[in-house]
Design an enzyme around this catalytic site. Structure first.
Site, short mmCIF file in Angstrom:
data_model
loop_
_atom_site.label_atom_id
_atom_site.label_comp_id
_atom_site.label_asym_id
_atom_site.label_seq_id
_atom_site.Cartn_x
_atom_site.Cartn_y
_atom_site.Cartn_z
N SER A 136 14.20 69.43 56.70
CA SER A 136 14.95 69.31 57.95
C SER A 136 15.12 67.83 58.25
O SER A 136 14.32 67.01 57.78
CB SER A 136 14.19 69.98 59.11
OG SER A 136 14.75 69.66 60.36
N TYR A 149 6.54 72.14 63.88
CA TYR A 149 7.72 72.11 63.01
C TYR A 149 7.93 70.70 62.47
O TYR A 149 8.12 70.50 61.27
CB TYR A 149 8.94 72.58 63.80
CG TYR A 149 10.22 72.65 63.00
CD1 TYR A 149 10.47 73.73 62.16
CD2 TYR A 149 11.18 71.65 63.09
CE1 TYR A 149 11.65 73.82 61.43
CE2 TYR A 149 12.36 71.72 62.37
CZ TYR A 149 12.59 72.81 61.54
OH TYR A 149 13.76 72.88 60.83
N LYS A 153 7.54 69.75 58.53
CA LYS A 153 8.76 69.35 57.82
C LYS A 153 8.60 67.94 57.23
O LYS A 153 9.16 67.65 56.16
CB LYS A 153 9.98 69.44 58.73
CG LYS A 153 10.38 70.88 59.06
CD LYS A 153 10.73 71.67 57.79
CE LYS A 153 11.23 73.06 58.11
NZ LYS A 153 11.61 73.82 56.89
#
Length: 262
Positions: A136, A149, A153
């Site tokens: 991401s 997250y 990532k």
């Protein structure tokens, strides 16, 4: 790499970016596309539509990834491309429950490790293979309202870099997909409401556009896949003046948190 005649495995293939990649690989003439997802019925629907193979799988369980690679190899003879695409997001801060931190680690990081362990032996034996790691833009920059997250990532990007460094001279190509907003269920929220979209949907692109960017990067064997070209500019600003970049991200976080509270 030219996809025509290749065998491709895609995790998280039942919807969103994964589904679009499966469809695009089939359009590009892949000899076999294996659609793997926790949603086994969804994976089967996508597979039937493109003439592929659908498999239900929990990527957080290593033996299931090993079985996936074995099944794909038995069906098609080998795996040329493995796309570690499955991912999850829970928006929260450092106080996010441990169980959610662990789920992020298992799906967003360890699933990539498990896939590499499972598929690299045959690729290295042949002296060629391709790994596409979906991370991401949050792995290059940050996700200001989702600590687990953002952290996982970053780890996914780091592992992709390591794979390319360690195995690039042995015929293994690696591309790391780092999009910003993509119009998928993960972005839109379960209800698909405008509030769910708000700031998150600004500048979002279609899953099909992301799949096209992946194909382009694979043809050129580029490491970074950036469907949002501005991410490279943001990354350059970050590395040029880290402290200034952090101050700017603090302002962005205040904006984002304020919009969510309304």
């Amino acid at each position: 790499m030219n996809i025509q005649g290749k065998v491709v495995v895609v995790t998280g293939g039942a919807s969103g970016i994964g589904k679009a990649m499966c469809e695009r690989f089939a359009q590009e003439g892949a000899r076999g596309v294996v659609v793997a997802d926790l949603d086994a019925a969804g994976a089967q629907r996508v597979a039937e539509a493109i003439g592929g193979m659908g498999v239900g799988i929990n990527v957080a369980v290593e033996v299931e990834l090993q079985a996936l690679v074995q099944a794909a190899t038995e069906r098609f003879g080998q795996v040329d491309v493995f796309c570690s695409n499955a991912g999850i997001i829970v928006r929260g801060d450092e106080d996010t429950p441990n169980v959610d931190w662990q789920r992020h680690w298992d799906v967003n990081v360890m699933a990539h490790v498990y896939a590499a362990r499972a598929v690299l032996p045959q690729m290295l034996a042949r002296g060629e293979g391709y790994l596409v790691q979906t991370a991401s833009a949050a792995g290059l920059l940050s996700q200001v309202n989702a600590a687990p997250y953002s952290v996982t990532k970053h780890a996914a990007v780091g592992f992709a870099e390591w794979l390319s460094i360690a195995h690039g001279d042995r015929g293994i190509r690696v591309s790391c997909l780092c999009p910003q907003g993509v119009l998928t269920p993960m972005l839109m929220g379960a209800d698909g409401s405008q509030r769910s979209q708000s700031f998150l949907g600004e500048g979002a692109v279609s899953p099909e556009a992301v799949a096209g960017a992946v194909i382009d990067a694979m043809r050129e064997e580029r490491f970074l896949v950036l469907p949002h070209a501005e991410v490279l500019t943001f990354l350059q600003r970050k590395t040029a003046d880290y402290d200034r970049w952090i101050r700017g991200m603090r302002r962005l976080r205040e904006k984002v948190v304020g919009m969510v509270r309304r």
